[in-house]
Motif scaffolding. Structure first.
Motif, short mmCIF file in Angstrom:
data_model
loop_
_atom_site.label_atom_id
_atom_site.label_comp_id
_atom_site.label_asym_id
_atom_site.label_seq_id
_atom_site.Cartn_x
_atom_site.Cartn_y
_atom_site.Cartn_z
N UNK E 69 46.26 36.33 38.97
CA UNK E 69 46.58 34.99 38.48
C UNK E 69 47.95 34.57 38.99
N UNK E 70 48.88 35.52 38.98
CA UNK E 70 50.24 35.25 39.46
C UNK E 70 50.22 34.87 40.92
N UNK E 71 49.38 35.54 41.71
CA UNK E 71 49.26 35.23 43.13
C UNK E 71 48.64 33.85 43.35
N UNK E 72 47.70 33.50 42.48
CA UNK E 72 47.06 32.19 42.60
C UNK E 72 48.09 31.08 42.42
N UNK E 73 48.95 31.24 41.45
CA UNK E 73 50.01 30.25 41.21
C UNK E 73 50.99 30.24 42.38
N UNK E 74 51.42 31.41 42.81
CA UNK E 74 52.43 31.52 43.86
C UNK E 74 51.97 30.98 45.21
N UNK E 75 50.71 31.20 45.54
CA UNK E 75 50.17 30.68 46.80
C UNK E 75 50.10 29.16 46.71
N UNK E 76 49.65 28.67 45.57
CA UNK E 76 49.53 27.22 45.37
C UNK E 76 50.89 26.54 45.47
N UNK E 101 40.64 39.42 49.60
CA UNK E 101 39.86 38.42 50.32
C UNK E 101 39.17 37.45 49.37
N UNK E 102 38.58 37.98 48.30
CA UNK E 102 37.88 37.10 47.36
C UNK E 102 38.88 36.22 46.61
N UNK E 103 40.01 36.80 46.25
CA UNK E 103 41.07 36.04 45.57
C UNK E 103 41.50 34.85 46.43
N UNK E 104 41.78 35.11 47.69
CA UNK E 104 42.24 34.06 48.59
C UNK E 104 41.18 32.96 48.77
N UNK F 68 39.25 32.21 36.03
CA UNK F 68 40.64 32.27 35.57
C UNK F 68 41.60 31.93 36.71
N UNK F 69 41.27 32.44 37.89
CA UNK F 69 42.07 32.15 39.09
C UNK F 69 42.01 30.65 39.38
#
Lengths: 132, 132, 132, 132, 132, 132
Positions: E69-76, E101-104, F68-69
């Motif tokens: 979740x933290x990475x999702x915010x930081x990339x955005x 890969x799936x996260x990205x 959630x992401x």
């Protein structure tokens, strides 16, 4: 809405304690929707309020200046709720129409030059790397 | 970089006039990369500088407060160039370490609560709709 | 970096097929870091390339106009990589210095008025709700 | 709202002059909420309008292309007001449904790849550093 | 840089206490630049660390999910520093290449549809207003 | 709104096919405003749906984690529509109030530290450059 609003009358003692502190600190007699929503997670409610109270207290920067900074962030993020809520706070702390106008003009220019700097891919000058 | 830097020595009279005004206004003896890049489009250079000069002049808000607002926007936008450039300006205008720390703390909290307000889909209170 | 770059020489047939298509479509003889990184996830590489190829092909809007739109988004998002990559693409597709200057001026103004609209909490006019 | 709307009938001669110019330039017979709000600060109203008029005038890029760029920025910033207002402008300047669809598809893809580039921490290729 | 890095050897007892807690909690033997910079303001250092520690501890969501979740915010947000730092944390907590890969891919799609929703000015469905 | 909503009854066979797939995949009996608006551009509707379906399918990350992401990105972007829509999806996939609270707390902290990292101009540590 995503979660219900926890009204004072329905709040647990833990939540009411935070509500009381918010009203005492802000010299207000009501709790806004942001806190009433956050109250669904009492731990986060307390932590967020305690942090905000500490951060917004006057120090090297006075309370009104801190609200102006808060508005600068909120306008930039397009946060509708926060603009409404913090504009009210800023007014209560003494923001005049003249200050509001100057604040907005700076916010507008900053967003403009931020985009220009990115668009033109401007490299950070060596001189700035020495500034601490 | 996307476009070349127009050095003072290579600048047209029109661009040099703007450079001179920047240095005089800022009491500096050099032109930074942002202006030297913008100078590829002299019309935009002039308009941006004239606007910025007018907007950042002390008024109901003093010059340092305006720089703090500029930093709040630039940090929120993750504008690397603008953070470097305006942190230097703020220091020149009197920002102490203590002020910097308080500024950053407010910027951090504001970005946090902006996201919480959006995440929780908080509706604007009726009371806030009456604030002018 | 977060993941390694998959060079053509080390790529699977599946990835090479995408690389070949990128180079053929873009009339280039090399693969940039974005694609070489995405290649760590061949499914996403293929889907992203196929979508981009379809979306950027000339249609009601020509290819250059589409690159300018891409730059507008990338500058606004402060995406350093995308600004570098797409400025190169736009140049290849015919963007002149004059166009670049006008593009940047619009991007700057749009970011400014976006922030002003949010800061002043401007309500959408009824007249605009009728526009389809 | 944060500040009142200054209607034409109640506006000072200075503000009316700007209103008249807006309507003449845009071939419209009404003033939208953005300008009526900005009019609380006549200096900013004038400067913002003069800049916008200059920036949006056709040049190396035509007027419609400039509106498309404006929409790209506004969608990316999630500026609700600006999307409404500038979609109307774009329609007036000739944007068809087909163009709108292609514009949106590019905006969507650009926001996607911007996030991927950041997420994967892609480094700017050396080849791009030579592009001016 | 804007402020100096406070190395462990030069830190006050108050700051060292926080450093020790960070290293103990993260099972690491070094302090990163973010904390060493924040240490210029020990009050903010402590508050930020205490909040982060509490928020990132496993609960209804496990520690790895929280890093994603933290990475999702930081990339955005295009936060270069945070992407580097939290990608490392996520790896330590078990993120595999497949998960990355799936996260990205999700981050990319979400940024795309967020922009499309704004661009097309989509109104919130009534059905969604009933979801709590 | 910018474009009309294409209701199922009025949709072409091509669009209905996508609608049917959305409802089957999501186990729902209605189509939301986002898809009904995108349907004005059937090619983009199909491509966006196909990509989303593929990206959100359970894999190394389960379906709920992916939602959630999605919420983390949408809150960060202040996307009102997406927060409403995906909060509903997350609830359907099993998100409890406890999870929602923890998710929001992480989103809030991440937005805070992202801004602090930018504000303090923190440089990426060498140790992070080795993480793949």
């Amino acid at each position: 809405m995503s979660t219900g609003l926890i009204e004072y009358a329905d709040a647990s003692p833990e939540v009411r304690a935070v509500y009381d502190d918010i009203m005492a600190t802000r010299k207000a007699d009501w709790i806004n929707n942001f806190w009433k929503t956050l109250a669904n997670d009492p731990v986060t409610l307390r932590r967020t309020w305690e942090s905000l109270k500490a951060v917004m207290a006057p120090g090297a920067l006075d309370a009104l200046t801190k609200e102006l900074i808060y508005l600068a962030v909120s306008a930039t993020n397009q946060c509708r709720y926060c603009m409404a809520s913090h504009t009210a706070s800023a007014r209560k702390k003494g923001m005049t129409d003249e200050m509001l106008g100057e604040l907005m003009a700076v916010i507008g220019m900053a967003n403009q030059t931020n985009a220009l700097a990115a668009g033109y891919q401007v490299e950070v000058d060596e001189q700035f790397k020495l500034t601490c």
